[in-house]
Write a protein that holds these residues in place. Structure first.
Motif: not given
Length: 223
Positions: A138, A142, A145, A170-171, A174
């Motif tokens: 992750s 991130s 990203d 969240d991953t 993204r």
């Protein structure tokens, strides 16, 4: 029997005091380390030399103190110093954990050092492939990203799938956004269908509202 009980209680008390004292000592050592590195010029030789001197009289490597120092530097946003201390620790063959790698990747991200982050990531994924944590995957996604590198996000995600590491929410977001930016609409929908949650909580008009994943997907498409 009374004497035996008394001895047991005394033993427990002494053990507890020893642990507290040891913890306090490592905390003081950590603060000393932080003070030392923050006064130094931004040069590898100066930093490594000072840290070597700091540990010169230690019988064992002060791993707990260094870990605490990294936490302090991380909280203060001293990313260059985090990188220097972590690299020095690793150069001594110490602290090679997923937690250290996570902290170092975050510091590389915050200090705009993507190339170094990639080098570290490649080393970790090849040396520890089967034990790379979800958090580390992750973190790397991130980082990519933050630096607008959707193709790299997809590459890391492919490794996650191959190793059967389930991404967090969240991953998923993204990765879905990366596929959208790459024009891979079908893959974006597949990721959301496979890993997206059935329900998602959002804030609407000051209230916390539960909505279906499909509603979130439609919102992502509109953005």
């Amino acid at each position: 029997m009374g004497e035996i009980k008394g001895k047991k209680a005394s033993g427990k008390k002494e053990h507890h005091l020893w642990k507290s004292r040891d913890s306090a000592q490592s905390g003081q050592k950590a603060l000393t380390l932080v003070r030392i590195v923050c006064k130094l010029p931004n040069e590898k030789e100066a930093v490594y030399g000072a840290l070597d001197k700091w540990t010169a009289w230690e019988i064992e490597f002060p791993l707990i103190a260094v870990a605490k120092a990294l936490k302090i530097l991380r909280k203060r946003g001293q990313w260059v110093r985090v990188i220097q201390v972590a690299k020095w620790m690793l150069s001594k063959g110490q602290g090679a954990t997923m937690g250290t790698y996570d902290t170092l990747l975050l510091a590389f991200d915050m200090d705009q050092r993507v190339d170094e982050a990639e080098s570290l990531w490649n080393m970790v994924i090849h040396a520890h492939m089967r034990s790379v944590s979800k958090r580390l995957f992750s973190r790397m996604i991130s980082l990519y990203d933050h630096h607008n590198m959707p193709d790299k996000i997809v590459e890391v995600f492919a490794d996650m799938e191959e190793l059967r590491v389930k991404p967090d929410e969240d991953t998923v977001r993204r990765v879905a956004r990366a596929f959208r930016e790459l024009g891979e609409e079908e893959k974006r929908k597949l990721v959301i269908k496979r890993y997206g949650l059935k329900w998602k909580y959002i804030h609407f008009n000051g209230e916390r509202v539960r909505v279906r994943t499909e509603a979130w997907e439609d919102n992502e498409s509109a953005n």
